[in-house]
Motif scaffolding. Sequence first.
Motif, short mmCIF file in Angstrom:
data_model
loop_
_atom_site.label_atom_id
_atom_site.label_comp_id
_atom_site.label_asym_id
_atom_site.label_seq_id
_atom_site.Cartn_x
_atom_site.Cartn_y
_atom_site.Cartn_z
N LEU A 3 3.27 1.92 -11.03
CA LEU A 3 1.97 1.54 -11.49
C LEU A 3 1.53 1.17 -13.18
O LEU A 3 2.47 1.20 -14.00
CB LEU A 3 1.01 2.93 -11.58
N GLN A 4 0.33 0.14 -13.24
CA GLN A 4 0.43 -0.08 -14.82
C GLN A 4 -0.93 0.96 -15.67
O GLN A 4 -1.94 0.35 -15.19
CB GLN A 4 0.25 -1.48 -14.57
N ALA A 23 -2.47 -0.79 -9.03
CA ALA A 23 -1.42 -1.11 -8.56
C ALA A 23 -0.74 -2.10 -8.31
O ALA A 23 -2.17 -2.91 -7.36
CB ALA A 23 -1.79 -0.11 -7.32
N PRO A 24 0.44 -2.62 -8.69
CA PRO A 24 0.48 -3.77 -7.95
C PRO A 24 0.94 -3.92 -6.25
O PRO A 24 1.35 -2.82 -5.58
CB PRO A 24 2.57 -3.78 -8.25
N GLU A 25 0.37 -5.46 -5.66
CA GLU A 25 0.68 -6.14 -4.27
C GLU A 25 2.39 -5.72 -3.53
O GLU A 25 1.80 -5.17 -2.85
CB GLU A 25 -0.54 -7.62 -4.40
N PHE A 32 -2.69 0.53 -0.87
CA PHE A 32 -3.44 1.14 -1.61
C PHE A 32 -4.16 2.82 -1.60
O PHE A 32 -4.83 3.46 -2.23
CB PHE A 32 -4.03 0.56 -3.08
N GLY A 33 -5.42 2.46 -1.07
CA GLY A 33 -6.57 3.24 -0.37
C GLY A 33 -5.75 4.01 1.01
O GLY A 33 -7.11 5.48 0.21
N TYR A 116 3.50 13.68 -6.80
CA TYR A 116 3.64 12.17 -7.20
C TYR A 116 4.40 11.72 -6.79
O TYR A 116 5.30 11.56 -7.57
CB TYR A 116 2.53 12.31 -8.44
N ASP A 117 4.29 10.20 -6.05
CA ASP A 117 5.63 9.93 -5.77
C ASP A 117 5.65 8.55 -6.80
O ASP A 117 6.53 7.84 -7.15
CB ASP A 117 5.57 9.14 -4.60
N TYR A 118 4.47 7.89 -7.33
CA TYR A 118 4.64 6.81 -7.82
C TYR A 118 4.04 7.13 -9.55
O TYR A 118 2.73 7.63 -9.61
CB TYR A 118 3.49 5.65 -7.55
#
Length: 129
Positions: A3-4, A23-25, A32-33, A116-118
């Motif tokens: 994530l950024q 969240a990058p594509e 993402f939803g 949390y995973d990311y």
Amino acid sequence: VQLQASGGGLVQTGGSLRLSCTAPERTFGRTFGIYSVGWFRQAPGKEREFVGVNSYRSGSTWFADSVKGRFTISRDNIRNLVDLEMSNLKPEDTALYYCAASPHYSYSDLTSRIKYDYWGQGTLVTVSS
């Protein structure tokens, strides 16, 4: 880093900042939803602590008592974006802020960073007195 997080900076006591988490594509595509997105922070010499979260399932947002009433979270699933709006900032809000994504949706899970995973790389918020 999946994530950024961005938007950190230096602000005076009582000021406001908006942090953004994207969240990058390439990582999330159109999924993402179905992730809850939380914010955590870590001050120097302290443990990383829960700040707030948006639950993907109910849309509910929950906050730590220390920021309740001052911070809000907004979300745009089309743009894969979650913002943390911070107002009435205090010196004790100074920390490195992280956003994170979780497949869980209950409050009890989402206050724990192990659910949390990311994670994003963190963005520094400094509040001067």
